[in-house]
Design a protein around this motif. Structure first.
Motif, short mmCIF file in Angstrom:
data_model
loop_
_atom_site.label_atom_id
_atom_site.label_comp_id
_atom_site.label_asym_id
_atom_site.label_seq_id
_atom_site.Cartn_x
_atom_site.Cartn_y
_atom_site.Cartn_z
N VAL A 168 0.86 -1.19 0.00
CA VAL A 168 0.00 0.00 0.00
C VAL A 168 0.89 1.23 0.00
O VAL A 168 1.64 1.48 0.95
CB VAL A 168 -0.93 0.00 1.23
CG1 VAL A 168 -1.87 1.21 1.18
CG2 VAL A 168 -1.73 -1.29 1.30
N SER A 180 -0.30 4.48 -0.83
CA SER A 180 -1.08 5.71 -0.83
C SER A 180 -0.48 6.78 0.06
O SER A 180 -0.74 7.97 -0.11
CB SER A 180 -2.52 5.42 -0.39
OG SER A 180 -2.52 4.85 0.91
N VAL A 237 -0.95 -1.03 -4.19
CA VAL A 237 -2.33 -0.66 -3.84
C VAL A 237 -2.42 0.85 -3.67
O VAL A 237 -1.65 1.45 -2.90
CB VAL A 237 -2.79 -1.38 -2.57
CG1 VAL A 237 -4.20 -0.96 -2.19
CG2 VAL A 237 -2.72 -2.89 -2.76
N ALA A 238 -3.37 1.47 -4.39
CA ALA A 238 -3.64 2.90 -4.29
C ALA A 238 -2.37 3.74 -4.35
O ALA A 238 -2.11 4.55 -3.46
CB ALA A 238 -4.42 3.19 -3.02
N GLU A 275 -6.99 -0.73 -6.43
CA GLU A 275 -7.50 0.41 -5.67
C GLU A 275 -7.66 0.08 -4.19
O GLU A 275 -7.70 0.97 -3.35
CB GLU A 275 -8.85 0.86 -6.23
CG GLU A 275 -8.76 1.45 -7.63
CD GLU A 275 -10.10 1.95 -8.10
OE1 GLU A 275 -11.08 1.80 -7.33
OE2 GLU A 275 -10.18 2.48 -9.21
N ALA A 276 -7.78 -1.20 -3.87
CA ALA A 276 -8.00 -1.61 -2.48
C ALA A 276 -7.40 -2.99 -2.29
O ALA A 276 -7.06 -3.68 -3.24
CB ALA A 276 -9.49 -1.63 -2.15
N LYS A 278 -14.39 -6.09 -0.20
CA LYS A 278 -13.18 -5.26 -0.22
C LYS A 278 -13.22 -4.20 0.88
O LYS A 278 -14.25 -3.65 1.18
CB LYS A 278 -13.02 -4.58 -1.58
CG LYS A 278 -12.51 -5.52 -2.67
CD LYS A 278 -12.12 -4.71 -3.90
CE LYS A 278 -11.48 -5.62 -4.94
NZ LYS A 278 -11.01 -4.86 -6.12
N ARG A 289 -11.69 -0.56 1.58
CA ARG A 289 -11.03 0.54 0.90
C ARG A 289 -9.86 1.05 1.74
O ARG A 289 -10.00 1.31 2.92
CB ARG A 289 -12.02 1.69 0.68
CG ARG A 289 -13.23 1.31 -0.14
CD ARG A 289 -12.92 1.20 -1.60
NE ARG A 289 -12.37 2.44 -2.12
CZ ARG A 289 -11.98 2.58 -3.38
NH1 ARG A 289 -12.08 1.57 -4.21
NH2 ARG A 289 -11.48 3.73 -3.80
N VAL A 290 -8.70 1.20 1.13
CA VAL A 290 -7.54 1.71 1.87
C VAL A 290 -7.78 3.13 2.34
O VAL A 290 -7.49 3.49 3.46
CB VAL A 290 -6.29 1.66 0.96
CG1 VAL A 290 -5.12 2.33 1.66
CG2 VAL A 290 -5.96 0.22 0.63
N GLN A 291 -8.38 3.98 1.46
CA GLN A 291 -8.58 5.37 1.81
C GLN A 291 -9.88 5.61 2.55
O GLN A 291 -10.11 6.69 3.04
CB GLN A 291 -8.56 6.24 0.54
CG GLN A 291 -7.21 6.22 -0.19
CD GLN A 291 -6.20 7.11 0.50
OE1 GLN A 291 -6.45 7.64 1.58
NE2 GLN A 291 -5.05 7.27 -0.10
#
Length: 489
Positions: free
Chosen positions: A62, A64, A94-95, A117-118, A126, A128-130
């Motif tokens: 990840v 992000s 990821v992201a 995206e996740a 899923k 979501r990371v954000q």
């Protein structure tokens, strides 16, 4: 080469580098946040190695939270990918943040890494990371949401940790050198039962790390707090019992102040547990389970009644030994448990741990509250005088809390209350200090050519030389060997 850096808000300083790893089924997640360059590459490499230690079939990195990416960071990702390919595994980004995407575009490596995206949760929807607020369906343990940099910087580092799917053994790993991220993590680590209030905040770094596993209702982990932390702990339905590995943990409650050191076992969180504490360079083993595990065998009427711990420490040394044996059993169980085993083993282990805790630590479920009033009446200065006289006269003997209480003509709990009320310590801690003073005098008078520190420590009941040295340094601000060599000079 720095690509598209995000400039810090004036006065906040540059964002610190934060890592996090976890296992999700047969996959692994590695979260990286901050500036990934030559200086932070070792920390990122260590996190990626930990993630690969789970032997995943797919590693989700990840990115992000990457505020800028140097070529050294990209080289690390490429090397990790190559290593995984040799193990027939994949690396997914990821992201990825804008700095990451920009460097991939400039170097022509955009097509090398699959991107998502996740993080896909095996067996659940899923996450979501954000956007972690939308928790996935299924049994998911959510760790605190950690913010490593200010909102103004535009990087949000929210993560979900310790995800358990079909396997009973879940894993959590988190560490940070960012004091703000550590403070936020500690504040929210018990998100479902907010009973810890941080009074101060950590300073310096690396400041916080946790490496833990879970089996059903049980969570067992090693927690490290490098800086000095001041906190207020309130009663909670959740129960956490900790054994000090190293460092110092000073607590102040209504019944007195106590300092805990290596080897001490304490109810850190639980019903009736209310205190203020300060830690310094603390590392503990923490075993946590819900309060419902303690009342599972009771009738519904009895389970509905409130209960509490009467003492945060074991009633006697045999209790400490029993708890150490219990945690060793849980460690072995987690080491050897089949990853796809059913819930029966986990439920049985939770009941066993709860039963051991109720045996070791005085509580109203097993003893009721009436004996405490009688013991409190016996916690007088005369009780302390008789107990201290017995300890000083018998420090060389193998004496127990029960022996001290018998010499003072009271119960073991009463002599504990008396020492806490009038001396702000415990009978066994006082015994240890008397023995430490005797060892100190013997070291000063000994011939260093014929006497060793180990011999002196053993004579006064310190079987572990390392523990003896730690207690000695705390008391005299020097080492036993230095004191012994004074006789030569």
């Amino acid at each position: 080469m720095r690509v598209d850096p995000v400039h810090p808000v004036p006065g906040t300083g540059p964002p610190a580098f934060t890592t996090y790893t976890a296992r999700i089924g047969t996959a692994a997640v590695c979260y990286l946040a901050g500036e990934l360059d030559d200086g932070t590459r070792p920390a990122a490499a260590a996190a990626l190695r930990r993630a690969q230690g789970h032997r995943p079939d797919r590693l989700y990195v990840v990115t992000s939270g990457i505020t800028f990416l140097a070529c050294a960071g990209l080289d690390l990702l490429l090397a990790t990918r190559s290593h995984l390919v040799l193990q027939h595994a994949e690396l997914h980004l990821v992201a990825p943040s804008r700095p990451v995407l920009r460097l991939l575009e400039l170097t022509g490596t955009s097509g090398v890494f699959p991107t998502d995206e996740a993080v896909p949760m095996r067996g659940v929807s899923k996450a979501r990371v954000q956007q972690p607020e939308g928790e996935p369906v299924g049994r998911v343990r959510t760790a605190p949401r950690v913010r490593a940099v200010p909102d103004d910087v535009g990087v949000t580092t929210n993560v979900t940790t310790n995800v358990a799917t079909s396997a009973p053994i879940g894993r959590t790993a988190f560490e940070t050198a960012d004091p703000d991220a550590a403070a936020e993590f500690i504040k929210r680590i018990y998100a479902d039962a907010p009973h810890i209030r941080m009074v101060g905040r950590p300073t310096g770094g690396p400041v916080y790390a946790i490496d833990g596993r879970s089996l059903g209702q049980l969570d067992l982990g090693e927690v490290t707090l490098t800086p000095e932390i001041t906190a207020r702990v309130d009663p909670s339905e959740l129960v956490t019992i900790e054994t000090v590995r190293s460092g110092r943990w000073d607590t102040e409650a209504r019944d007195g102040s106590v300092s805990h050191g290596p080897g001490d076992t304490v109810v850190a969180v639980g019903p009736g547990v209310d205190y203020r504490c300060t830690t310094s360079n603390l590392r503990v083993q923490a075993l946590t389970l819900p309060g419902s595990a303690f009342t599972a065998s009771l009738t519904p009427e009895a389970a509905a009644k409130p209960w509490r711990f009467l003492d945060r420490r074991p009633a006697d040394p045999s209790g400490t030994a029993l708890w150490h044996a219990t945690t060793a059993y849980v460690e072995q169980l987690m080491d050897n448990a089949d990853a796809q085993a059913g819930p029966l083993l986990a439920a049985t282990a939770a009941r066993m741990v709860a039963a051991a805790a109720l045996t070791v630590f005085p509580n109203t479920l097993t003893t009721g509250s009436q004996p405490v009033r009688r013991d409190g009446a016996d916690a007088t200065p005369e009780t302390v005088r008789r107990a201290v006289a017995y300890i000083e006269a018998n420090a060389e003997r193998d004496i127990t809390l029960a022996d001290i209480a018998q010499a003072a003509y009271v119960t073991p709990r009463a002599v504990q209350y008396a020492f806490r009320r009038h001396l702000h310590t415990t009978p066994l801690a006082h015994l240890r200090r008397v023995r430490l003073d005797a060892a100190h005098r013997q070291l000063l008078a000994a011939d260093p050519t014929t006497t060793t520190v180990t011999e002196v420590a053993a004579r006064w009941g310190f079987a572990h030389p390392g523990h003896f040295s730690a207690h000695y340094r705390d008391a005299y601000r020097t080492t036993p060997s230095t004191t012994l060599n004074l006789a030569r000079s």
